[in-house]
Scaffold this active site. Structure first.
Site, PDB file in Angstrom:
ATOM      1  N   ASP A 184       0.853  -1.191   0.000  1.00 42.69           N
ATOM      2  CA  ASP A 184       0.000   0.000   0.000  1.00 42.69           C
ATOM      3  C   ASP A 184       0.887   1.238   0.000  1.00 42.69           C
ATOM      4  O   ASP A 184       1.966   1.239   0.600  1.00 42.69           O
ATOM      5  CB  ASP A 184      -0.912   0.015   1.231  1.00 42.69           C
ATOM      6  CG  ASP A 184      -1.957  -1.078   1.193  1.00 42.69           C
ATOM      7  OD1 ASP A 184      -2.466  -1.359   0.098  1.00 42.69           O
ATOM      8  OD2 ASP A 184      -2.260  -1.653   2.256  1.00 42.69           O
ATOM      9  N   ASP A 235      -7.055  -1.371  -4.626  1.00 38.12           N
ATOM     10  CA  ASP A 235      -8.116  -1.001  -3.688  1.00 38.12           C
ATOM     11  C   ASP A 235      -9.014   0.079  -4.280  1.00 38.12           C
ATOM     12  O   ASP A 235     -10.241   0.038  -4.144  1.00 38.12           O
ATOM     13  CB  ASP A 235      -7.519  -0.477  -2.376  1.00 38.12           C
ATOM     14  CG  ASP A 235      -6.704  -1.518  -1.635  1.00 38.12           C
ATOM     15  OD1 ASP A 235      -6.974  -2.719  -1.804  1.00 38.12           O
ATOM     16  OD2 ASP A 235      -5.788  -1.122  -0.896  1.00 38.12           O
TER      17      ASP A 235
END
Length: 216
Positions: free
Chosen positions: A147, A181
């Site tokens: 991330d 995401d």
């Protein structure tokens, strides 16, 4: 292949951008390192998580394995559903939204399945190495999801009279996430926003077909 071109192109673009961004971060940043993009409001902030989207975790080694297997089953299901929708000429916007969700889910599965095999461990003191001599940092399906997108847009302190959180610090938007995401979130959001239009068109088309059958 008619009807498949746009969904496949969209899926390919999402996967390429997602994986290229993750590869770059893994090989050029250490865990916790920041790059400012728009001052303090948009940062590239490198973290890894062994669990779900937006940095959420699903506990333990068995939890990680269960989540990875569940993701694979879900992606197979979404892929089959996407094929069915294209074949049966569902609303094009709806198909592209499902393609976004499919691409995002597949992007994170790639991390979980293969990153532990091909990368060395990322730490606060060292960058990861691709195809290290000693092998990767984890086994198949036990890799961590990369991330890096961080938008701490608003921060402050709740007033003391505020229930439960009075006097505590707050931040919006706290989660750190990735392109995959984002694709999932955008796909779900668009389906929720335009669901009446999507399913109204499907109902109208089916009603029209049934009327033609009855008339014949």
């Amino acid at each position: 292949m008619k009807g498949y071109s746009k969904p496949l192109i969209l899926i390919t673009i999402i996967l390429l951008v997602d994986q290229l961004s993750k590869f770059w971060v893994k090989m050029n940043m250490t865990i916790g390192q920041n790059f400012k993009v728009l001052g303090d409001k948009f940062l590239i902030h490198f973290i890894e998580n062994p669990g779900m989207a937006y940095g959420m975790e699903f506990g333990g080694e068995y939890g990680k394995l269960f989540l990875s297997v569940f993701r694979i089953i879900a992606v197979i299901g979404i892929g089959y559903g996407l094929h069915y929708m294209i074949k049966n000429k569902y609303n094009r916007g709806f198909i592209l939204n499902v393609a976004l969700i499919f691409a995002g889910a597949l992007g994170n599965i790639i991390d979980s399945a293969f990153y532990g095999l091909i990368f060395s461990e990322s730490t606060p003191y060292s960058k990861a190495v691709l195809f290290p001599d000693g092998g990767g940092y984890a086994s198949f399906l036990h890799g961590k999801v990369v991330d890096m997108l961080y938008f701490p847009l608003v921060s402050g302190t709740f007033p003391t009279w505020f229930p439960i959180w009075g006097g505590e610090n707050f931040m919006f938007f706290r989660p750190v996430f990735n392109i995959a995401d984002s694709a999932i979130s955008v796909g779900v959001f668009l389906i929720l926003i335009f669901q009446k239009r999507y399913f109204k068109e499907e109902h109208t088309e089916k009603t029209g077909v049934n009327s033609e059958i009855l008339e014949d």
